[in-house]
Design an enzyme around this catalytic site. Structure first.
Site, mmCIF file in Angstrom:
data_model
loop_
_atom_site.group_PDB
_atom_site.id
_atom_site.type_symbol
_atom_site.label_atom_id
_atom_site.label_comp_id
_atom_site.label_asym_id
_atom_site.label_seq_id
_atom_site.Cartn_x
_atom_site.Cartn_y
_atom_site.Cartn_z
ATOM 1 N N HIS A 80 1.798 37.850 22.518
ATOM 2 C CA HIS A 80 2.619 36.651 22.669
ATOM 3 C C HIS A 80 3.284 36.559 24.047
ATOM 4 O O HIS A 80 3.776 35.504 24.427
ATOM 5 C CB HIS A 80 3.676 36.560 21.551
ATOM 6 C CG HIS A 80 4.824 37.510 21.678
ATOM 7 N ND1 HIS A 80 4.910 38.678 20.958
ATOM 8 C CD2 HIS A 80 5.948 37.461 22.425
ATOM 9 C CE1 HIS A 80 6.030 39.303 21.241
ATOM 10 N NE2 HIS A 80 6.680 38.587 22.141
ATOM 11 N N SER B 1 9.722 42.898 24.469
ATOM 12 C CA SER B 1 8.402 42.784 23.840
ATOM 13 C C SER B 1 7.327 43.432 24.700
ATOM 14 O O SER B 1 7.214 43.152 25.893
ATOM 15 C CB SER B 1 8.052 41.309 23.622
ATOM 16 O OG SER B 1 8.879 40.736 22.649
ATOM 17 N N ASP C 298 -0.564 41.869 17.434
ATOM 18 C CA ASP C 298 0.136 41.302 18.590
ATOM 19 C C ASP C 298 0.044 42.276 19.765
ATOM 20 O O ASP C 298 1.040 42.790 20.266
ATOM 21 C CB ASP C 298 1.597 41.025 18.218
ATOM 22 C CG ASP C 298 2.319 40.202 19.276
ATOM 23 O OD1 ASP C 298 1.649 39.723 20.217
ATOM 24 O OD2 ASP C 298 3.548 40.059 19.172
#
Length: 305
Positions: free
Chosen positions: A40, A151, A71
């Site tokens: 993402h 992230s 992810d």
């Protein structure tokens, strides 16, 4: 010592629009063959990618591939002799174990280090926003402070080994964050080294985990099964047309109860059993249809073919 050993291998990964505005910024870890980050962070069509190392040098990057099921993404920059992280064994993680998160917190504070414990393992988490959500299987839960910008950064143990990739945080609770086990990312790393892309096997069914009703005629045949069901939106079939499952005649309402003779379990359900294989592998599914149980051989395809 752990921070000094790991932090040179933690970088900023940035997606920039063609008109020069940052669209996403996260973290990444340098491994042999590329940089691991979250899908993402970089999966933004038309954006240019850059990696910023610990010396502040901005390096143009290329997206190698994204994992269609996790992810996870792999990017690459030109050059060599970059320090790499040591990958641990996420299967050895235990609840209560101390872990450390490193990342580009709030896209502003580089190499922020936070400490916490493993609060849970094998979580099934739905992450994202109202427009784009995905399910993270086998997630590791931690109370180490993880914020936007973290992230793609590492969750490490006290030996300095990366045991997970930080992925999501709950905004409804406090100190509730989730990471993808590094053993799930290792497969993607190995695929890129061997094939130049991430390779995932595909059966081609939508399913939900079910257990037989107490006292039913099928109660003794299985404990956990994968019930093939259509999606919640029109045009979302339970069995994808032309898929390996379709070719062998699987149907909606079939219940897959075993793969290669191994019964499904709550933490080792259909997706986990399938992911242990490669495209082209022939597997045997045990299927319950009504009151009849039968075996069927399926040749797995590559996801996206």
């Amino acid at each position: 010592e752990i921070f000094r050993r790991v932090s040179p291998s933690v970088v900023i990964v940035e997606a920039v629009a063609t008109f020069g505005v940052s669209r996403a910024q996260g973290s990444g870890v340098v491994v042999e063959g590329g940089i691991v980050t979250n899908r993402h962070v970089v999966d933004d069509e038309g954006a240019m990618l850059f990696v910023v190392n610990n010396d502040g040098e901005e390096l143009p990057a290329q997206l190698v591939d994204v994992d269609p099921l996790q992810d996870i993404a792999i990017v690459r920059v030109e050059g060599s002799d970059f320090p790499t992280v040591t990958l641990g064994d996420s299967d050895a993680i235990r609840i209560g174990q101390t872990v450390i998160a490193i990342g580009n917190t709030l896209s502003e504070f580089r190499n922020t280090v936070t400490k916490g414990v493993v609060s849970g393992i094998n979580r099934r988490v739905t992450a994202g926003d109202t427009l784009n959500t995905e399910v993270i299987e086998k997630a590791i839960q931690t109370d180490a402070a993880i914020n936007p910008g973290n992230s793609g950064g590492p969750l490490i143990n006290l030996l300095g080994e990366v045991v997970a990739i930080n992925t999501a945080v709950s905004f409804e609770g406090e100190s509730v964050a989730f990471a993808i086990p590094i053993n799930e990312a290792k497969r993607a790393i190995e695929d890129v080294r061997e094939f130049g892309r991430i390779v995932r096997p595909w059966l081609g069914v939508r399913y939900m985990l079910v257990s037989p009703q107490e006292g039913s005629a099928t109660e003794e045949r299985y404990e956990v099964g994968a019930l093939i069901v259509s999606g919640t939106q029109p045009g979302e079939p339970g069995v994808f047309a032309g898929s390996p499952a379709d070719k062998v005649g699987l149907k909606d309402d079939d219940v897959i109860i075993a793969v290669d003779g191994q019964a499904l379990e709550e933490n080792l359900a259909l997706a986990e059993r399938i992911s242990a294989h490669r495209p082209g592998d022939v597997i045997t599914l045990t299927v319950l249809r009504g009151q009849e149980t039968f075996d069927v051989e399926v040749t797995l395809a590559e996801y996206g073919e």
